[in-house]
Design a protein around this motif. Sequence first.
Motif, mmCIF file in Angstrom:
data_model
loop_
_atom_site.group_PDB
_atom_site.id
_atom_site.type_symbol
_atom_site.label_atom_id
_atom_site.label_comp_id
_atom_site.label_asym_id
_atom_site.label_seq_id
_atom_site.Cartn_x
_atom_site.Cartn_y
_atom_site.Cartn_z
ATOM 1 N N ALA A 2 37.706 65.342 26.806
ATOM 2 C CA ALA A 2 37.833 66.653 26.950
ATOM 3 C C ALA A 2 38.068 66.958 25.256
ATOM 4 N N ARG A 3 37.782 68.412 25.101
ATOM 5 C CA ARG A 3 38.114 69.061 23.789
ATOM 6 C C ARG A 3 39.399 69.791 24.153
ATOM 7 N N ILE A 4 40.284 69.488 23.309
ATOM 8 C CA ILE A 4 41.603 70.125 23.457
ATOM 9 C C ILE A 4 41.901 70.913 22.288
ATOM 10 N N GLY A 5 42.255 72.023 22.545
ATOM 11 C CA GLY A 5 42.618 73.047 21.359
ATOM 12 C C GLY A 5 44.106 72.608 20.996
ATOM 13 N N ILE A 6 44.445 72.797 19.709
ATOM 14 C CA ILE A 6 46.111 72.637 19.293
ATOM 15 C C ILE A 6 46.357 73.833 18.554
ATOM 16 N N LEU A 7 47.595 74.214 18.839
ATOM 17 C CA LEU A 7 48.104 75.470 18.248
ATOM 18 C C LEU A 7 49.854 75.267 18.353
ATOM 19 N N GLY A 8 50.442 75.970 17.615
ATOM 20 C CA GLY A 8 51.795 76.172 17.603
ATOM 21 C C GLY A 8 52.278 77.487 16.753
ATOM 22 N N PHE A 9 53.044 78.140 17.317
ATOM 23 C CA PHE A 9 53.795 79.256 16.842
ATOM 24 C C PHE A 9 55.368 79.405 17.341
ATOM 25 N N LEU A 10 56.126 79.056 16.523
ATOM 26 C CA LEU A 10 57.538 78.674 16.895
ATOM 27 C C LEU A 10 58.608 79.900 16.073
ATOM 28 N N ALA A 81 59.290 90.582 13.364
ATOM 29 C CA ALA A 81 58.552 91.889 13.090
ATOM 30 C C ALA A 81 57.360 92.139 14.025
ATOM 31 N N ASP A 82 57.003 93.332 14.496
ATOM 32 C CA ASP A 82 55.807 93.422 15.473
ATOM 33 C C ASP A 82 54.725 92.785 14.757
ATOM 34 N N ALA A 83 54.449 93.440 13.213
ATOM 35 C CA ALA A 83 53.335 93.201 12.376
ATOM 36 C C ALA A 83 53.128 91.720 12.372
ATOM 37 N N ALA A 84 54.106 90.974 11.921
ATOM 38 C CA ALA A 84 54.070 89.561 11.841
ATOM 39 C C ALA A 84 53.503 88.985 13.137
ATOM 40 N N PHE A 85 54.066 89.326 14.130
ATOM 41 C CA PHE A 85 53.493 88.935 15.609
ATOM 42 C C PHE A 85 52.140 88.928 15.883
ATOM 43 N N GLU A 86 51.939 90.222 15.580
ATOM 44 C CA GLU A 86 50.193 90.712 15.959
ATOM 45 C C GLU A 86 49.564 90.094 14.911
ATOM 46 N N THR A 87 49.806 89.891 13.568
ATOM 47 C CA THR A 87 48.972 89.118 12.769
ATOM 48 C C THR A 87 48.613 87.928 13.040
ATOM 49 N N VAL A 88 49.725 86.988 13.366
ATOM 50 C CA VAL A 88 49.611 85.546 13.742
ATOM 51 C C VAL A 88 48.672 85.546 15.174
ATOM 52 N N VAL A 89 49.003 86.317 16.027
ATOM 53 C CA VAL A 89 48.459 86.156 17.519
ATOM 54 C C VAL A 89 47.030 86.412 17.285
ATOM 55 N N ALA A 90 46.718 87.634 16.325
ATOM 56 C CA ALA A 90 45.301 88.012 16.074
ATOM 57 C C ALA A 90 44.354 87.036 15.657
ATOM 58 N N MET A 113 61.309 83.311 21.378
ATOM 59 C CA MET A 113 60.908 84.397 20.323
ATOM 60 C C MET A 113 61.076 85.715 20.780
ATOM 61 N N VAL A 114 61.647 86.476 20.262
ATOM 62 C CA VAL A 114 61.660 87.894 20.445
ATOM 63 C C VAL A 114 61.434 88.818 19.427
ATOM 64 N N THR A 115 60.456 89.744 19.771
ATOM 65 C CA THR A 115 59.986 90.563 18.485
ATOM 66 C C THR A 115 60.641 91.790 18.802
ATOM 67 N N GLU A 116 60.326 92.799 17.819
ATOM 68 C CA GLU A 116 60.974 94.268 17.694
ATOM 69 C C GLU A 116 60.635 95.067 19.037
ATOM 70 N N ALA A 121 58.028 86.889 23.716
ATOM 71 C CA ALA A 121 56.852 86.769 23.054
ATOM 72 C C ALA A 121 56.012 85.919 23.414
ATOM 73 N N GLU A 122 56.704 84.676 23.940
ATOM 74 C CA GLU A 122 55.536 83.403 24.190
ATOM 75 C C GLU A 122 54.825 84.140 25.654
ATOM 76 N N GLY A 123 55.546 84.662 26.490
ATOM 77 C CA GLY A 123 54.794 85.195 27.832
ATOM 78 C C GLY A 123 53.510 86.157 27.379
ATOM 79 N N GLU A 124 53.813 86.761 26.195
ATOM 80 C CA GLU A 124 52.860 87.867 26.088
ATOM 81 C C GLU A 124 51.605 86.966 25.336
ATOM 82 N N LEU A 125 52.102 86.079 24.388
ATOM 83 C CA LEU A 125 50.884 85.438 23.858
ATOM 84 C C LEU A 125 50.268 84.586 24.804
ATOM 85 N N LEU A 126 50.777 83.807 25.921
ATOM 86 C CA LEU A 126 50.026 83.384 26.932
ATOM 87 C C LEU A 126 49.177 84.131 27.514
#
Length: 487
Positions: A2-10, A81-90, A113-116, A121-126
């Motif tokens: 398998a090819r497995i993607g690896i990411l982290g956002f904590l 900050a919403d802007a930080a979350f959106e930047t990383v997720v994008a 994780m809670v944003t403004e 936030a994790e549920g939204e990311l997923l």
Amino acid sequence: MARIGILGFLHETNTFAPGPTTLDRFIEADAWPGLVEGPALLDATHAMNLAVSGFMAALRGTGHTLVPLLWCSANPSGPVADAAFETVVARIEDLLCQAGPLDALFLDLHGSMVTESLDDAEGELLRRLRAITGPAMPYVAALDFHAIITQAMVDQTQAMVAYHSYPHVDMADTGARAARMMQRLLAGEVFHAAWKKLDFLVSMPWQSTLGQEPAGRIMARARTLEAPDRPEVQFIPGFPNSDTPESGPAILAYARTPDLAQAGVQALAADVTGLQQAFSGTLHTPDEALQIVRTQAARRTILADTQDNPGGGGSGDTTGMLQALLDHRLQNAAVALLCDAPFSLAAHQAGVGTTIRHPLGGRNTPGGPPVEGDFEVLALGDGKFTGTGPFYQGCRMDLGPMARVRICGVDVLISSRKQQAADQAMFHHLGANPQDYSILVLKSSVHFRADFGALADRILVVKAPGANTADLHELRYTRLRPGVTIL
């Protein structure tokens, strides 16, 4: 293979701490690496006590291809900050789209994780990642011991595994557990999730699994409920300084059948409910704690400055405990780590052996005022060193210019970036040995116990001013679901 993607956002979000947490907090390094992308992620997290490190180490040599995407974290603090979350997720979305065909995805998440604008936030990311990969791709997430489990997180993953220990000495081991679950999923096994939210909140100092009850007993009980067909039965205490409708502990299980998963959840939930009143302890005022030090002999006392724990959203610069030591005229004491970049810069400009007059700490509320006086500069450091204790093992710290100064017989270890005092390497970096002091004031709630606990005859948890409120009854919760009890 398998090819497995690896990411982290904590991020562990203290919704009561002043915020917001901005993008630069995720970009800069501290005890853990700063934001890193692509192949550089492999070296940046190699051989550290991190879930991402343990996951990758466990799969090396298995024939699977690891595809590193992005990893970042920020010290616990106020809402992201919403802007930080959106930047990383994008950026994660872009890298995921560019990665080519993947067979699975590993996510190193905190889970609280809670944003403004987002409680989960994790549920939204997923949800956003699922829009790219589709629902069938196996997702396995590693979570913090203090994760706040939500239905969205359960629905959007095939498995989630949380740390078993607090102090979190098993972060890399948790990554290895996630790898085992991933391999079973890739081999075609299907696991059914069951979970239950518990309606109480436990203060951080009383969640320790190291020599304290009842958390250690609950974790041991959970292991007895696990078996090959039910590989995960987890008690996840949650982060109590988060005021959201989903806050509180959870029981989570994965098994080959829904009934088997549900039986594991019910059995552990009954045990936890029966023990919930045992989650308690004593919080001392600074004067009470120092009076005990004065009147009850001990070779070495640790005073946990829990309300200024950077690991729970504290600023790391409060002066309540330092001022109390000075007021009580106690010597042979050390305070660590106090975060004050301007003071550290002044110490570096003056040099070792000089005496400087510069206000120390107290730049944030609550926690002042600054301590004034003559500070002897004893040692300087660049803040770059490797953690040697069980919690920060292998972490290549970058805390900015550091200094050790002395005032009236009290040593203060100062950093330019906040980090809780949970590793003896912080002392050694500044030419000090924690065993040389009879009083250690450590800005930490529980993690210090892993590397410092054995040094002390006595540990007192102290309630000096700070943003990481330890007595949860002092917080004004407004968004908890009905029926939640504060222990």
